[in-house]
Design a protein around this motif. Sequence first.
Motif: not given
Lengths: 288, 399
Positions: A228-233, A235-236
């Motif tokens: 889940a965090v992979e996608g956020l990072l 994208r950021f």
Amino acid sequence: MLPHRAWGIALAAILTAGAGWSVAEPAQPNAPPILLSRQLAEARDLRVGEIVHLSTDSTGENPRPFRVAGVYEPVPDPFRLTTRRLEARFHLPDLIEFSADPHDPLAAETVTRINVALEQPDAAREFARQLEGRVPGIAVRSTDRSRTGSDPFVVLNRFHTAIAAVTVIGSAAFLLALMVMRSEERRETAGILRLIGFSRPRILLEILVEGLLVALAGSVAGVVIALAVEGLLNRFFQWHYDTALVFVRVTPGIAVKCIAISVPLGVLAGLVASWTLLRRGIMSLLHR
Amino acid sequence: MRPFSFAWRSLTRQPARAVLGIAGIAVVGALLFDMLLLSRGLVVSFRDLLEGVGFDVRVTADQFVPSRGPMISDGTAVLNRLRALDEAEEVLALRFGRAWATDGERRVSMDLIGVDGNPRKTWTVIEGSRLPAYDPAAPPAILINRAVASRLGLSPGDTLPLRGDCDSRVTALPPVDFQVVGIIAFQFEARGGRSTVTTLPGYVKACDPPNREAMTLFMIASTVEAGPDSVVRAVEHVVPDLHAFTNQEFVDRLQVTDFSYFRQISFVLTTITLFFAFLLIATLLTVSVNRRLGEIAALRALGFRKKRIVADLLWESALLVGAGGLLGLPLGGLLALYLDEILRQMPGIPIGLHFFAWEPRAAITYVLLLALAGLLAAAYPVYLAARLPIAATMRREIV
């Protein structure tokens, strides 16, 4: 692959010849086609079909018209991460005609780099060695990067591994503290089980299985959180650097490695914490 | 008994739990401290390097990093104009190129820098002497760094045949014999990087460039009275086509471009580490309180007020986080040395540049963040302890 020198000229021309941009032009069907990078098209609000004027002079002198034939996404390049990818691609003859130095007799014959795709890619190094020997003055390199100790990616890999190792050590200390508290909580339960005939190995096995299940569940939960965090990072960072580069990727190999480290760690922490408890006598366990 | 003493006894009653908790906080705290050092480490270190050279203004053809951008075509004329400025105490002209020598059959490439002016602390002479003025009757003098000296087995007094490889033209220049006069160490020397310095006429002799007047970069040392900003204004007035910037402006630009990746990484890792610390401390305190619900209920029954219980728990959190945080500082320092050594293996990094640099602001931020994490982590266990029903808890836990 376009010559880098010509790239530089085209890029410089695009960046500096602000007065050279002209979009409201009548159709010029003879204008050579070019491709623009997405970033450049967005920065200058350019669209396919429009005519732009480019100059190799920073003052914008002698601009030449080119037709925007398309917009492309530049191949993400980690070595150019902080560079704004304001680029254009030409047909080589068009670029040579546009940017060649008229005083250089070899200008029309000069390129910066030639990319070669071999029928047998495994023979790249041998091909490079032979070609360098046959054509003096050129440098031939295989695209297969040998990962020496000073390769930036090797260095970053080592850095992140060190961070991960420190994180594991810190969380192991916390885990042990929690397991010690938990085993203290179950002191009387352990005493009663011993009193009714359960042997130490039997109780230890129960603790082991319980620890294994909790560690497995925790590891899997950790992998899910990482995904889940992979996608956020990604994208950021992709937003921040305006790139399509993927920064974080949780591969099956990495997930397996994490589970392989965390499960034994969790089980071991439970065992160590419980072992100190089970070494005590029954009366001590029951506070008698 | 005061809340502090009570909290102290609660912790020391279970030494294993306390020691492990403090150890965990120390390790996580060390990581947090290192990420804070990394966030500005490159900026601080690079600024120190720049200021250590002795020049505070740089002039280039464009706003690219010196050595990556276009050349200044009429370099000699510009140099004279810059040296005439009242605000400039010293002006050094540099031209960057490449050259190669042979070691038997093998080609050894190196940077070749042509200079005109006093270099101040741009490099330090380790062996031999400084670069003398150009003498057309003698072989051009050259300074080499340690990497070149050891690779080619050279000492001051030896001859170094060099072929220029200074632009993208294909050339077949004959080698030029240079006289090695000294071995130097550059401020911005990269690990294993091979660099040489000669006079501008020596550079032209080796490279035979089409434009002999061109320069890559000018470095200016401002007078004490004027300062770097005045120099920038003066340069913009006399050579408006060129780009002048102070050391601080250069650092600010690199912070947004080349250094931004590590800034972002440190921000992300700081956030994750802080969240991790909060989660772990909260879990430790919550489990600890859950184990002592009966004890807390008994204390309440004896007359301890909610505020007193809350104070005891907050002090316990403060002691754990405080002790761990304090240990985290030296641990973080040691870890920073190790991580810095890893990152400095990257190619092209100047030997004097560090990714982790000490700044008091990093320690202050660390203390504040850890204190905040400790306070927030104690919120839920404090809530649990303050809201528990006394009689029901005592019946459940004690009776």
